[in-house]
Design a protein around this motif. Structure first.
Motif, PDB file in Angstrom:
ATOM      1  N   LEU A   1      23.685 -51.655 -76.293  1.00 57.35           N
ATOM      2  CA  LEU A   1      22.610 -51.292 -77.221  1.00 57.35           C
ATOM      3  C   LEU A   1      21.394 -50.725 -76.499  1.00 57.35           C
ATOM      4  N   GLY A   2      21.254 -51.025 -75.197  1.00 58.71           N
ATOM      5  CA  GLY A   2      20.096 -50.536 -74.454  1.00 58.71           C
ATOM      6  C   GLY A   2      20.274 -49.155 -73.865  1.00 58.71           C
ATOM      7  N   LEU A   3      21.444 -48.542 -74.036  1.00 56.78           N
ATOM      8  CA  LEU A   3      21.685 -47.213 -73.478  1.00 56.78           C
ATOM      9  C   LEU A   3      21.313 -46.130 -74.482  1.00 56.78           C
ATOM     10  N   PRO A   4      21.033 -44.915 -74.017  1.00 56.87           N
ATOM     11  CA  PRO A   4      20.751 -43.810 -74.945  1.00 56.87           C
ATOM     12  C   PRO A   4      21.929 -43.600 -75.896  1.00 56.87           C
ATOM     13  N   PRO A   5      21.661 -43.286 -77.171  1.00 58.86           N
ATOM     14  CA  PRO A   5      22.736 -43.182 -78.173  1.00 58.86           C
ATOM     15  C   PRO A   5      23.887 -42.267 -77.773  1.00 58.86           C
ATOM     16  N   VAL A   6      23.580 -41.106 -77.178  1.00 52.51           N
ATOM     17  CA  VAL A   6      24.654 -40.163 -76.847  1.00 52.51           C
ATOM     18  C   VAL A   6      25.625 -40.779 -75.847  1.00 52.51           C
ATOM     19  N   PHE A   7      25.101 -41.342 -74.761  1.00 55.31           N
ATOM     20  CA  PHE A   7      25.986 -41.923 -73.751  1.00 55.31           C
ATOM     21  C   PHE A   7      26.553 -43.252 -74.245  1.00 55.31           C
TER      22      PHE A   7
END
Length: 297
Positions: A217-223
Motif C-alpha cells: 500500500l505504500g508504493l506508488p499506484p503504478v508500480f
C-alpha cells in the motif's frame, strides 16, 4: 424528538423505527454503519413483511475480518426466506486486495461458506492469498527479484525477447522492497557490480503474505499494480500446476461430463456405531469426450 412520517419518535429509537420501516417493506434501502448496526437485524425474516432477497453492499472493507463478519451478519441470519447476495467494493489497487484477502481467509476458517457449498460464493475464496499456495508464490517471487532463482513468469510490462526490460523491472522491484522495509541491510555494489542493489529478506518475511500486501500500500499506484500482478501470475501458475497434479482442493463441485454411468451398486465403507449412519461409496465412469490419438510406428 424527531418527526418521521408524521410520527413523533425519540432520537434513541430513530434507528429501530427506520429498521422497522425497512422490514415492513415501506423502505427498500437500508444504510447502516458499524457504530449504529449493533443488534440490528435486516435479513429476509420469514416473519417480516419484506422478504425480498437482500443485496448487501459493502462500500469499504474493514481492517478486521471479524468486524466484516459482524457486518455481514446484519443481513444473514436464521429463519430467513433467502440468503443475501454480498457485493464487496474495492478498487483495482493491488494493495487493497489485502482487505479482501483477510476477509476471505477468515470466512473460509469458519467452515463451508466460500468453497464447501458450491452455491456459496466460490469467487471469494479466490481472494485468499494468505494460503499455502500464496506463501509459495511469494517466496518464488522474492527469490526471483533477489536473483536467487529465475522468475517462473515474465514480469508485467516486460518481454522475454527484451531481457533489458526484465532487468530494469528487477532493479525497480528491489528498490521498492527496500523502501517498503522488506529488503534489509541494502547495499550498493562497486566495481563490476556498481549500482547493483543487494540485501536480504529475513525468513519470517519470505512467507508473510499479509505483510507483503500491507507494505504494498505504500508504493506508488503504478508500480503497486505491476508488483501485485507479478505475484498473482505466479500464484495462478502454482494453482494451475496443483490442479493438473490433482493436489488442489476445489471443495464440493459438480461433475461435468457427456456421459456419467455408475459402476455397480454403492458400497458401505463405514457404519457409525452410535447413530447407525452409513458412509456410502459411489463409483462412476465419467466420459468427458476427450479423444486420444495413438500413432503406432
Amino acid at each position: 424528538m424527531a418527526a418521521i412520517n408524521g410520527k413523533e419518535v425519540t432520537m434513541e429509537m430513530v434507528n429501530m423505527h427506520e429498521k422497522q420501516l425497512f422490514m415492513d417493506g415501506k423502505k427498500l434501502i437500508g444504510i447502516i454503519s458499524e457504530a449504529g448496526s449493533a443488534g440490528v437485524s435486516l435479513h429476509a425474516d420469514r416473519r417480516a413483511i419484506n422478504q425480498r432477497r437482500r443485496v448487501h453492499i459493502t462500500l469499504e472493507l474493514p481492517w478486521s475480518a471479524d468486524r466484516a463478519i459482524q457486518q455481514f451478519g446484519r443481513s444473514h441470519r436464521s429463519n430467513q426466506a433467502s440468503a443475501p447476495e454480498y457485493r464487496l467494493i474495492f478498487t483495482n489497487l493491488g494493495g487493497e486486495r489485502r482487505f479482501a484477502s483477510i476477509v476471505a481467509k477468515r470466512l473460509e476458517s469458519l467452515g463451508a461458506l466460500t468453497q464447501g457449498d458450491r452455491r456459496a460464493g466460490p469467487s471469494l475464496s479466490a481472494y485468499n492469498y494468505d494460503s499455502n499456495f500464496g506463501k509459495k508464490a511469494l517466496t518464488m517471487m522474492y527469490r526471483g527479484i533477489m536473483e536467487q532463482d529465475p522468475l517462473p513468469v515474465v514480469p508485467p510490462g516486460c518481454s522475454s525477447e527484451k531481457p533489458a526490460s526484465i532487468q530494469d523491472f528487477l532493479v525497480k522491484a528491489k528498490a521498492a522492497l527496500v523502501s517498503a522495509g522488506i529488503v534489509r541491510d541494502a547495499t550498493l555494489g562497486s566495481g563490476k557490480d556498481a549500482g547493483k542493489l543487494s540485501g536480504r529478506i529475513v525468513d519470517s518475511d519470505m512467507h508473510d503474505v499479509g505483510r507483503f500486501l500491507n507494505r504494498l500500500l505504500g508504493l506508488p499506484p503504478v508500480f503497486q499494480n505491476r508488483f501485485f500482478e507479478l505475484f498473482i501470475s505466479i500464484f495462478d501458475l502454482i494453482i494451475n500446476n496443483a490442479r493438473s497434479e490433482g493436489q488442489f482442493d476445489s471443495g464440493i463441485v459438480d461433475i461435468k461430463a457427456n456421459i456419467i454411468k455408475p459402476q455397480g451398486p454403492p458400497k458401505t465403507v463405514h457404519v457409525d456405531h452410535m447413530t447407525g449412519a452409513s458412509t456410502m461409496l459411489f463409483t462412476f465412469t465419467v466420459d468427458r469426450g476427450i479423444t486420444w490419438e495413438v500413432t503406432i510406428i
